[in-house]
Design a protein around this motif. Structure first.
Motif, PDB file in Angstrom:
ATOM      1  N   GLN A 233       0.834  -1.204   0.000  1.00 53.21           N
ATOM      2  CA  GLN A 233       0.000   0.000   0.000  1.00 53.21           C
ATOM      3  C   GLN A 233       0.873   1.260   0.000  1.00 53.21           C
ATOM      4  N   LEU A 234       1.909   1.275   0.866  1.00 58.39           N
ATOM      5  CA  LEU A 234       2.795   2.438   0.946  1.00 58.39           C
ATOM      6  C   LEU A 234       3.556   2.652  -0.357  1.00 58.39           C
ATOM      7  N   TRP A 235       4.096   1.572  -0.922  1.00 61.89           N
ATOM      8  CA  TRP A 235       4.827   1.685  -2.183  1.00 61.89           C
ATOM      9  C   TRP A 235       3.890   2.171  -3.297  1.00 61.89           C
ATOM     10  N   GLY A 236       2.694   1.604  -3.363  1.00 60.94           N
ATOM     11  CA  GLY A 236       1.757   1.988  -4.413  1.00 60.94           C
ATOM     12  C   GLY A 236       1.429   3.466  -4.374  1.00 60.94           C
ATOM     13  N   ALA A 237       1.160   3.977  -3.169  1.00 62.78           N
ATOM     14  CA  ALA A 237       0.833   5.403  -3.037  1.00 62.78           C
ATOM     15  C   ALA A 237       2.020   6.275  -3.426  1.00 62.78           C
ATOM     16  N   ALA A 238       3.231   5.878  -2.994  1.00 65.33           N
ATOM     17  CA  ALA A 238       4.416   6.679  -3.310  1.00 65.33           C
ATOM     18  C   ALA A 238       4.715   6.660  -4.809  1.00 65.33           C
ATOM     19  N   LEU A 239       4.552   5.508  -5.452  1.00 67.23           N
ATOM     20  CA  LEU A 239       4.807   5.414  -6.892  1.00 67.23           C
ATOM     21  C   LEU A 239       3.779   6.191  -7.704  1.00 67.23           C
ATOM     22  N   TRP A 240       2.522   6.123  -7.272  1.00 64.89           N
ATOM     23  CA  TRP A 240       1.481   6.883  -7.975  1.00 64.89           C
ATOM     24  C   TRP A 240       1.789   8.376  -7.918  1.00 64.89           C
ATOM     25  N   ALA A 241       2.173   8.856  -6.708  1.00 55.75           N
ATOM     26  CA  ALA A 241       2.476  10.280  -6.554  1.00 55.75           C
ATOM     27  C   ALA A 241       3.688  10.672  -7.393  1.00 55.75           C
ATOM     28  N   ALA A 242       4.702   9.799  -7.429  1.00 54.84           N
ATOM     29  CA  ALA A 242       5.908  10.116  -8.202  1.00 54.84           C
ATOM     30  C   ALA A 242       5.607  10.160  -9.691  1.00 54.84           C
ATOM     31  N   ALA A 243       4.817   9.202 -10.178  1.00 48.05           N
ATOM     32  CA  ALA A 243       4.480   9.182 -11.603  1.00 48.05           C
ATOM     33  C   ALA A 243       3.658  10.405 -11.985  1.00 48.05           C
ATOM     34  N   ARG A 244       2.717  10.770 -11.132  1.00 50.44           N
ATOM     35  CA  ARG A 244       1.890  11.944 -11.425  1.00 50.44           C
ATOM     36  C   ARG A 244       2.729  13.219 -11.382  1.00 50.44           C
ATOM     37  N   SER A 245       3.679  13.281 -10.434  1.00 48.03           N
ATOM     38  CA  SER A 245       4.533  14.467 -10.321  1.00 48.03           C
ATOM     39  C   SER A 245       5.416  14.636 -11.548  1.00 48.03           C
ATOM     40  N   GLU A 246       5.907  13.506 -12.074  1.00 49.18           N
ATOM     41  CA  GLU A 246       6.754  13.565 -13.261  1.00 49.18           C
ATOM     42  C   GLU A 246       5.948  13.703 -14.548  1.00 49.18           C
ATOM     43  N   GLY A 247       4.630  13.534 -14.451  1.00 45.53           N
ATOM     44  CA  GLY A 247       3.796  13.614 -15.643  1.00 45.53           C
ATOM     45  C   GLY A 247       4.025  12.475 -16.601  1.00 45.53           C
ATOM     46  N   THR A 248       4.417  11.312 -16.059  1.00 46.67           N
ATOM     47  CA  THR A 248       4.694  10.166 -16.914  1.00 46.67           C
ATOM     48  C   THR A 248       3.588   9.132 -16.789  1.00 46.67           C
ATOM     49  N   ALA A 249       3.436   8.351 -17.845  1.00 45.16           N
ATOM     50  CA  ALA A 249       2.443   7.281 -17.828  1.00 45.16           C
ATOM     51  C   ALA A 249       3.105   5.932 -17.604  1.00 45.16           C
ATOM     52  N   ARG A 250       4.333   5.959 -17.074  1.00 45.08           N
ATOM     53  CA  ARG A 250       5.070   4.716 -16.869  1.00 45.08           C
ATOM     54  C   ARG A 250       5.930   4.831 -15.613  1.00 45.08           C
ATOM     55  N   VAL A 251       5.900   3.809 -14.791  1.00 43.78           N
ATOM     56  CA  VAL A 251       6.764   3.758 -13.611  1.00 43.78           C
ATOM     57  C   VAL A 251       8.108   3.186 -14.047  1.00 43.78           C
ATOM     58  N   THR A 252       9.069   4.065 -14.161  1.00 43.16           N
ATOM     59  CA  THR A 252      10.426   3.663 -14.549  1.00 43.16           C
ATOM     60  C   THR A 252      11.305   3.634 -13.308  1.00 43.16           C
ATOM     61  N   ASN A 253      12.571   3.255 -13.498  1.00 36.76           N
ATOM     62  CA  ASN A 253      13.503   3.259 -12.373  1.00 36.76           C
ATOM     63  C   ASN A 253      13.695   4.670 -11.814  1.00 36.76           C
ATOM     64  N   SER A 254      13.542   5.695 -12.676  1.00 34.62           N
ATOM     65  CA  SER A 254      13.657   7.073 -12.205  1.00 34.62           C
ATOM     66  C   SER A 254      12.520   7.411 -11.240  1.00 34.62           C
ATOM     67  N   ALA A 255      11.300   7.084 -11.618  1.00 29.64           N
ATOM     68  CA  ALA A 255      10.165   7.339 -10.726  1.00 29.64           C
ATOM     69  C   ALA A 255      10.289   6.507  -9.456  1.00 29.64           C
ATOM     70  N   LEU A 256      10.830   5.306  -9.609  1.00 30.98           N
ATOM     71  CA  LEU A 256      10.992   4.445  -8.441  1.00 30.98           C
ATOM     72  C   LEU A 256      11.950   5.071  -7.430  1.00 30.98           C
ATOM     73  N   GLU A 257      13.052   5.637  -7.913  1.00 36.37           N
ATOM     74  CA  GLU A 257      14.011   6.260  -7.001  1.00 36.37           C
ATOM     75  C   GLU A 257      13.375   7.424  -6.256  1.00 36.37           C
ATOM     76  N   ASN A 258      12.531   8.201  -6.934  1.00 40.33           N
ATOM     77  CA  ASN A 258      11.862   9.320  -6.277  1.00 40.33           C
ATOM     78  C   ASN A 258      10.875   8.839  -5.221  1.00 40.33           C
ATOM     79  N   ALA A 259      10.221   7.711  -5.504  1.00 34.42           N
ATOM     80  CA  ALA A 259       9.244   7.181  -4.552  1.00 34.42           C
ATOM     81  C   ALA A 259       9.906   6.469  -3.391  1.00 34.42           C
ATOM     82  N   ALA A 260      11.114   5.945  -3.614  1.00 36.15           N
ATOM     83  CA  ALA A 260      11.772   5.138  -2.592  1.00 36.15           C
ATOM     84  C   ALA A 260      12.034   5.926  -1.313  1.00 36.15           C
ATOM     85  N   ALA A 261      12.371   7.200  -1.447  1.00 29.67           N
ATOM     86  CA  ALA A 261      12.654   8.001  -0.254  1.00 29.67           C
ATOM     87  C   ALA A 261      11.404   8.156   0.605  1.00 29.67           C
ATOM     88  N   GLU A 262      10.264   8.413  -0.023  1.00 29.01           N
ATOM     89  CA  GLU A 262       9.016   8.559   0.732  1.00 29.01           C
ATOM     90  C   GLU A 262       8.613   7.236   1.371  1.00 29.01           C
TER      91      GLU A 262
END
Length: 364
Positions: A233-262
């Motif tokens: 649940q925590l990972w899903g919420a963080a990844l969704w927020a990171a993808a939306r913040s980056e304006g991307t339609a794909r969870v890449t390793n870049s979005a993952l790194e941004n979500a990992a801190a949260e």
């Protein structure tokens, strides 16, 4: 409710099999008991059952309670048989000992009267009682409820579903209702990798516009979650927020790194809450020692677990060992799934690593 309740198909099927008896006009042949460490989705499964019944069976009643709602027999009766709906249930044979006042039913502690009223109520409308946090159920209320459930279900459409931590089974053994051991026991533990991946990816795919996962990113997150639904649940919420913040339609390793801190911030806070809980209950040295005993999260037999607990005690008597084991199980630090036989598992393997590293010493 999680947006995708993945990996619980077997539990869902077994619960609905019991509900089918009520649909046929009969009581369920046994109660259902859901047990497992916190954060594994017991409450979510109860919510799913409630919504499923209410959507498909408009003539059924579903009542959700926790022990805080029912400190005594009268509050339990009022919750299940509100006088505003069922005041006419009172038969003449009980009119001298049971009354209805401004605050509701007055049963004067008579369990038999409660059983009779509940039977009449279920004969009018099938009832499913969902009792969450049942491991802290008051003893007098629990004894009456469990004994009544057996009698009522034999005569009218009724099903009792209880959920609680791994300490629930030990608590039920204190309620002088030994027949509960024949209940439908469901162990609610961590998910396998396929279910964890689905729980992460399906909600993203259902977004508008959909968000896809890189396979490498998804696999990395799944491994990090260790199948623990709260972390999913925590990972899903963080990844969704990171993808939306980056304006991307794909969870890449870049979005993952941004979500990992949260995610890491929230997981650390959760670990520390659990470590402090163990410390307050004077269980921290034993808990830290067990981290080494569970090598690679392999199951331990009771004798092996008891021996590991005894190694961490100055007074390793049988009574002391079993006391620590029961208390660790009640907290979900270790647990024994009801369908796994004599096999104890860590509640969250990575929590054990954290406890061992932050207990003031490392285990041998």
């Amino acid at each position: 409710m999680p947006p995708c309740l993945a990996g619980r198909e077997n539990e869902q099927r077994r619960l609905l099999n019991l509900v089918d008896y009520l649909w046929a006009g009969r009581g369920a042949p046994r109660e259902a008991v859901l047990s497992g460490p916190r954060g594994n989705g017991k409450t979510a499964l109860l919510r799913w059952l409630q919504r499923t019944i209410e959507a498909g069976e408009p003539d059924f009643d579903v009542v959700w309670l926790t022990p805080n709602d029912i400190p005594g027999l009268d509050p339990l009766a009022n919750a299940l048989m509100p006088p505003s709906r069922f005041a006419s249930l009172l038969p003449e044979s009980m009119s001298f000992s049971v009354g209805v006042g401004k605050m509701g039913w007055k049963l004067n502690g008579q369990g038999q009267s409660f059983t009779s009223l509940l039977t009449l109520r279920c004969a009018r409308r099938p009832l499913v009682l969902l009792l969450d946090e049942a491991h802290v159920l008051a003893q007098d209320v629990g004894q009456t409820l469990l004994n009544s459930a057996q009698v009522v279900a034999a005569q009218a459409p009724f099903l009792l579903v209880m959920a609680g931590t791994p300490g629930l089974q030990a608590h039920l053994n204190t309620l002088s209702a030994t027949f509960w051991s024949r209940a439908e026991k469901l162990g609610i533990g961590r998910l396998d990798e396929a279910a964890a991946g689905l729980a992460l990816s399906r909600p993203m795919a259902d977004e508008k516009p959909p968000i896809d996962f890189d396979a490498d990113a998804l696999n990395r997150v799944v491994r990090d979650c260790q199948g623990y639904p709260y972390f999913i649940q925590l990972w899903g919420a963080a990844l969704w927020a990171a993808a939306r913040s980056e304006g991307t339609a794909r969870v890449t390793n870049s979005a993952l790194e941004n979500a990992a801190a949260e995610f890491g911030r929230q997981r650390l806070a959760y670990y520390e809450d659990r470590r402090e809980e163990l410390e307050r209950q004077e269980l921290l040295p034993v808990a830290a020692h067990l981290a080494a005993a569970f090598n690679n999260s392999a199951p331990l037999r009771s004798l092996e677990l008891n021996a590991a607990i005894g190694e961490a005690l100055t007074d390793p008597s049988t009574r002391q060992v079993l006391d620590r084991r029961d208390r660790l199980a009640a907290l979900g630090y270790v647990w024994k799934p009801p369908e796994a036989g004599d096999a104890w598992l860590p509640g969250i393997p990575s929590l054990m690593d954290y406890v061992a590293a932050n207990a003031g010493h490392r285990p041998p």
